[in-house]
Motif scaffolding. Structure first.
Motif, PDB file in Angstrom:
ATOM      1  N   PHE A 100      -5.096 -18.335  -2.094  1.00 39.45           N
ATOM      2  CA  PHE A 100      -4.221 -17.308  -1.508  1.00 39.45           C
ATOM      3  C   PHE A 100      -4.876 -16.649  -0.300  1.00 39.45           C
ATOM      4  N   THR A 101      -4.067 -16.346   0.703  1.00 34.41           N
ATOM      5  CA  THR A 101      -4.413 -15.346   1.703  1.00 34.41           C
ATOM      6  C   THR A 101      -3.849 -14.032   1.202  1.00 34.41           C
ATOM      7  N   LEU A 102      -4.720 -13.077   0.967  1.00 36.25           N
ATOM      8  CA  LEU A 102      -4.327 -11.795   0.388  1.00 36.25           C
ATOM      9  C   LEU A 102      -4.329 -10.731   1.477  1.00 36.25           C
ATOM     10  N   VAL A 103      -3.202 -10.028   1.619  1.00 33.09           N
ATOM     11  CA  VAL A 103      -3.061  -8.947   2.600  1.00 33.09           C
ATOM     12  C   VAL A 103      -3.034  -7.622   1.847  1.00 33.09           C
ATOM     13  N   SER A 104      -3.887  -6.688   2.243  1.00 29.42           N
ATOM     14  CA  SER A 104      -3.913  -5.390   1.579  1.00 29.42           C
ATOM     15  C   SER A 104      -4.508  -4.347   2.505  1.00 29.42           C
ATOM     16  N   ALA A 105      -3.792  -3.245   2.696  1.00 32.15           N
ATOM     17  CA  ALA A 105      -4.350  -2.142   3.468  1.00 32.15           C
ATOM     18  C   ALA A 105      -5.444  -1.434   2.691  1.00 32.15           C
ATOM     19  N   GLY A 106      -5.430  -1.579   1.356  1.00 30.45           N
ATOM     20  CA  GLY A 106      -6.458  -0.956   0.537  1.00 30.45           C
ATOM     21  C   GLY A 106      -6.620  -1.695  -0.773  1.00 30.45           C
ATOM     22  N   LEU A 107      -7.573  -2.625  -0.836  1.00 32.28           N
ATOM     23  CA  LEU A 107      -7.833  -3.392  -2.050  1.00 32.28           C
ATOM     24  C   LEU A 107      -8.881  -2.623  -2.854  1.00 32.28           C
ATOM     25  N   ILE A 108      -8.457  -1.990  -3.942  1.00 30.84           N
ATOM     26  CA  ILE A 108      -9.319  -1.044  -4.642  1.00 30.84           C
ATOM     27  C   ILE A 108      -9.342  -1.316  -6.145  1.00 30.84           C
ATOM     28  N   ALA A 109     -10.313  -0.679  -6.810  1.00 30.42           N
ATOM     29  CA  ALA A 109     -10.398  -0.611  -8.265  1.00 30.42           C
ATOM     30  C   ALA A 109     -10.218  -1.993  -8.895  1.00 30.42           C
ATOM     31  N   ASN A 110      -9.300  -2.094  -9.858  1.00 31.85           N
ATOM     32  CA  ASN A 110      -9.127  -3.325 -10.618  1.00 31.85           C
ATOM     33  C   ASN A 110      -8.465  -4.439  -9.827  1.00 31.85           C
ATOM     34  N   GLN A 111      -7.924  -4.147  -8.645  1.00 31.00           N
ATOM     35  CA  GLN A 111      -7.279  -5.192  -7.840  1.00 31.00           C
ATOM     36  C   GLN A 111      -8.264  -6.277  -7.409  1.00 31.00           C
ATOM     37  N   VAL A 112      -9.558  -5.954  -7.372  1.00 32.41           N
ATOM     38  CA  VAL A 112     -10.554  -6.953  -6.970  1.00 32.41           C
ATOM     39  C   VAL A 112     -10.666  -8.077  -7.994  1.00 32.41           C
ATOM     40  N   ALA A 113      -9.977  -7.964  -9.130  1.00 30.83           N
ATOM     41  CA  ALA A 113      -9.977  -9.049 -10.115  1.00 30.83           C
ATOM     42  C   ALA A 113      -9.451 -10.349  -9.521  1.00 30.83           C
ATOM     43  N   MET A 114      -8.529 -10.263  -8.561  1.00 31.50           N
ATOM     44  CA  MET A 114      -8.023 -11.474  -7.907  1.00 31.50           C
ATOM     45  C   MET A 114      -9.131 -12.193  -7.154  1.00 31.50           C
ATOM     46  N   VAL A 115     -10.010 -11.417  -6.509  1.00 30.96           N
ATOM     47  CA  VAL A 115     -11.134 -12.006  -5.783  1.00 30.96           C
ATOM     48  C   VAL A 115     -12.151 -12.565  -6.770  1.00 30.96           C
ATOM     49  N   HIS A 116     -12.462 -11.805  -7.802  1.00 30.70           N
ATOM     50  CA  HIS A 116     -13.424 -12.264  -8.804  1.00 30.70           C
ATOM     51  C   HIS A 116     -12.963 -13.570  -9.450  1.00 30.70           C
ATOM     52  N   ALA A 117     -11.673 -13.702  -9.707  1.00 32.87           N
ATOM     53  CA  ALA A 117     -11.142 -14.884 -10.386  1.00 32.87           C
ATOM     54  C   ALA A 117     -11.084 -16.115  -9.485  1.00 32.87           C
ATOM     55  N   TYR A 146       0.859  -1.184   0.000  1.00 33.44           N
ATOM     56  CA  TYR A 146       0.000   0.000   0.000  1.00 33.44           C
ATOM     57  C   TYR A 146       0.893   1.231   0.000  1.00 33.44           C
ATOM     58  N   THR A 147       1.212   1.715  -1.196  1.00 29.28           N
ATOM     59  CA  THR A 147       1.975   2.946  -1.348  1.00 29.28           C
ATOM     60  C   THR A 147       1.251   3.803  -2.377  1.00 29.28           C
ATOM     61  N   GLU A 148       1.816   4.937  -2.750  1.00 30.53           N
ATOM     62  CA  GLU A 148       1.172   5.783  -3.752  1.00 30.53           C
ATOM     63  C   GLU A 148       1.009   5.037  -5.072  1.00 30.53           C
ATOM     64  N   GLY A 149       1.988   4.215  -5.428  1.00 28.96           N
ATOM     65  CA  GLY A 149       1.900   3.428  -6.644  1.00 28.96           C
ATOM     66  C   GLY A 149       1.473   2.000  -6.337  1.00 28.96           C
ATOM     67  N   ARG A 150       0.299   1.592  -6.816  1.00 29.60           N
ATOM     68  CA  ARG A 150      -0.214   0.245  -6.516  1.00 29.60           C
ATOM     69  C   ARG A 150       0.365  -0.781  -7.491  1.00 29.60           C
ATOM     70  N   PRO A 151       0.619  -2.017  -7.053  1.00 27.29           N
ATOM     71  CA  PRO A 151       1.257  -3.035  -7.917  1.00 27.29           C
ATOM     72  C   PRO A 151       0.260  -3.712  -8.854  1.00 27.29           C
ATOM     73  N   ASN A 152      -0.390  -2.934  -9.707  1.00 25.84           N
ATOM     74  CA  ASN A 152      -1.484  -3.473 -10.513  1.00 25.84           C
ATOM     75  C   ASN A 152      -1.011  -4.368 -11.659  1.00 25.84           C
ATOM     76  N   ALA A 153       0.139  -4.072 -12.259  1.00 22.79           N
ATOM     77  CA  ALA A 153       0.657  -4.958 -13.295  1.00 22.79           C
ATOM     78  C   ALA A 153       0.930  -6.353 -12.721  1.00 22.79           C
ATOM     79  N   ALA A 161       1.202   0.916 -12.367  1.00 18.93           N
ATOM     80  CA  ALA A 161       0.196   1.213 -11.349  1.00 18.93           C
ATOM     81  C   ALA A 161      -1.158   1.554 -11.953  1.00 18.93           C
ATOM     82  N   HIS A 162      -1.243   1.661 -13.277  1.00 12.19           N
ATOM     83  CA  HIS A 162      -2.498   2.025 -13.930  1.00 12.19           C
ATOM     84  C   HIS A 162      -3.603   1.034 -13.553  1.00 12.19           C
ATOM     85  N   PRO A 163      -4.836   1.513 -13.278  1.00  8.17           N
ATOM     86  CA  PRO A 163      -5.385   2.842 -13.545  1.00  8.17           C
ATOM     87  C   PRO A 163      -5.200   3.846 -12.421  1.00  8.17           C
ATOM     88  N   THR A 164      -4.582   3.457 -11.287  1.00  7.73           N
ATOM     89  CA  THR A 164      -4.233   4.459 -10.291  1.00  7.73           C
ATOM     90  C   THR A 164      -3.013   5.235 -10.777  1.00  7.73           C
TER      91      THR A 164
END
Length: 560
Positions: A27-44, A4-11, A211-214
């Motif tokens: 997976f156990t996924l740890v995230s201080a802020g799971l946002i935007a397109n990152q929820v694709a991991m949960v959807h998948a 969780y930094t200014e640049g999210r590891p979206n790639a 980091a896109h789309p953030t």
């Protein structure tokens, strides 16, 4: 662990979805802020357990994620909720190889029931019992940075969020993508900006726009250009996430079919990428502000055309100004949503009245002393980073400035639900509907001097008792709603209605009855109810300068 930094590891998130699509890695996924397109991991279906402080949509305005809500409702993912600071403190404990770390957060909230939280005795006898969090050691941390050399010495984009603690806490180390691979001489020249040492990096790869789309902030590094948030892209994800089959089509279109990161960039296209780089410039807001139509004059009179939300925000501005003047606060932390508009305009007016006054706006990810720029209502807006007096991290803001021993802070927060004692719920509604989680709200509510809260009034939002306590209400003194103002002294006491807006009803009796019908707790009223003036025209003008599209002012919904 998604850093969780200014640049999210979206790639990196996309690549995990590609590598594990069709499988169940659990997976156990740890995230201080799971946002935007990152929820694709949960959807998948890749995630068995989510340890998070925030899981939902946040840009340009906060709201639940349909993907997260489906996973919660169906029971396909186990949820473990934390505040941002307490989660980072767990990573700190892991990084320092400590058995626990003390914390001021979580006490009095439902998160205090987490197995990783306990109350322990002060071994030095200076205070009473203190909260403590267990160490968190992910197997691997995923990070996106600005630049790194081939050894893996990494320059991060400020503000730094959790900083380096996730990387240091990871048992195996960090996998890093960066905007650009640079020479070690370049790293030495910018050594003051390096935050991750190569010794904890497993691999580093170049991924422009990783980091896109953030967005990605790049101050003072001319060889590595920054880029702004991609609003249209994020709104498209929010809209398509509503239906599982439409979300699947989005995953196939944007993650699976491009095949790799280079294919993703080709799909984005040069023109779109060029525009995002242009929007990252410090003066980009000038053109965007001129392009907006502000259809209200900055008068000091009440504006009868204002929305209920604008009326609420205007009264919130007055209350924030009052608390700062009466209590002498010189730090104000603005939460997301309508609360940050109230804080922004209030601080702006206070500084205008007394330019010599030292009062600073804070934001949880690490902003200090920023001056909000027009045409963008997001509290962590890319353009606000250019105006900050200091860019630090979560520990610096929520641990040191909010939770420390120095100047008291006024917190201005929103609330999904709030009860008659000021307890706030932003995590789980009755019936099991997942909201978004704490973010930094619990940390602010646990340590701020006092809190002003803004919330839409309805029986679903104002409850006698919230089903989940995200943030304890002892420090809440003022609640501003779309119908009136409630107040209480700091501590375990109940709200009293002290004022109502004049256009609620023609008589005080009718106004009180309307408010009672829209209140989920037994309404108590002050003997001398005040008639509130409504939305100030000058306030409305400034609100629209910050939020011309109306995302936070109740005049434009987000199709999500």
């Amino acid at each position: 662990h998604l850093a969780y930094t200014e640049g999210r590891p979206n790639a990196l998130v996309y690549e995990i979805v590609r590598q594990f699509a069709g499988r169940k890695p659990g997976f156990t996924l740890v995230s201080a802020g799971l946002i935007a397109n990152q929820v694709a991991m949960v959807h998948a279906g890749l995630v068995r357990k989510l340890i998070s402080a925030f899981a939902g949509d946040i840009y340009p305005a906060p709201g639940p994620s349909a993907v997260i809500q489906r996973a919660h409702r169906e029971g396909s993912v186990e949820f473990e909720n934390w505040s941002i600071l307490s989660l980072v403190q767990r990573l700190m404990a892991g990084a320092f190889d400590l058995p626990f770390l003390p914390t001021h957060s979580l006490a009095g909230s439902s998160m205090a029931e987490n197995p990783g939280y306990a109350v322990v005795a002060d071994p030095f006898g200076v205070s009473g019992p203190v909260g403590a969090v267990a160490p968190l050691r992910p197997d691997v941390t995923l990070i996106h940075g600005l630049a790194a050399d081939q050894a893996g010495n990494v320059i991060l984009s400020p503000p730094y969020g959790e900083g380096l603690y996730g990387a240091l806490a990871s048992r195996m180390g960090a996998i890093v993508t960066v905007e650009k691979i640079v020479s070690t001489d370049f790293i030495r020249h910018h050594a003051s900006l390096v935050r991750i040492p190569s010794q904890v990096v497993l691999a580093v790869a170049e991924a422009p726009l990783g980091a896109h789309p953030t967005g990605m902030f790049s101050p003072g590094i001319s060889d590595v250009p920054g880029y702004a948030e991609d609003l249209e892209f994020i709104l498209d994800v929010r809209r398509r996430a509503k239906q599982a089959d439409e979300m699947q089509r989005w995953v196939e279109e944007w993650i699976l079919q491009p095949g790799d990161h280079e294919g993703y960039l080709r799909k984005l296209g040069h023109e779109r990428i060029w525009a995002l780089h242009g929007k990252s410039q410090p003066d980009a807001y000038v053109h965007e502000t001129r392009a907006q139509v502000i259809d209200v004059a900055p008068t000091g009179r009440a504006d009868p055309d204002a929305s209920a939300e604008e009326r609420m925000i205007s009264e919130g501005i007055r209350r924030v100004e009052d608390r700062v003047r009466v209590q002498g606060y010189d730090l104000v932390l603005a939460g997301v949503g309508a609360a940050n508009l109230a804080a922004w305009v209030a601080v702006d007016e206070l500084l205008h009245d007394d330019p010599r006054r030292q009062i600073a706006l804070l934001a949880e990810i690490g902003l200090f002393g920023y001056a909000p720029r027009p045409a963008e209502p997001f509290v962590f807006s890319f353009r606000n980073l250019w105006t900050s007096k200091m860019l630090t991290d979560v520990v610096g803001v929520l641990g040191g400035m909010i939770g420390g021993a120095h100047h008291p802070v006024l917190g201005v927060l929103g609330a999904g639900q709030i009860d008659m004692r000021g307890n706030i719920n932003s995590t789980e509604a009755a019936g099991g509907t997942y909201l978004v989680g704490s973010g930094g709200a619990n940390d602010v509510a646990s340590r701020a001097g006092e809190l002003v809260v803004l919330a839409e009034q309805s029986p679903r939002r104002l409850l006698e008792r919230v089903p989940y306590v995200t943030s304890p209400g002892e420090r809440v003194t003022t609640l501003v709603t779309t119908m009136g103002v409630y107040e209480k002294p700091r501590g375990p006491s109940d709200f009293v209605l002290t004022g109502y807006f004049r256009d609620i009803a023609e008589t005080e009796r009718d106004a009180v009855e309307k408010i009672r019908a829209a209140c989920g707790w037994p309404l108590r009223t002050a003997p001398d109810l005040r008639i509130l003036p409504g939305c100030d025209g000058a306030h409305r003008y400034r609100m629209r300068m910050y939020d011309p599209a109306g995302y936070l002012r109740g005049v434009r919904g987000i199709r999500s």
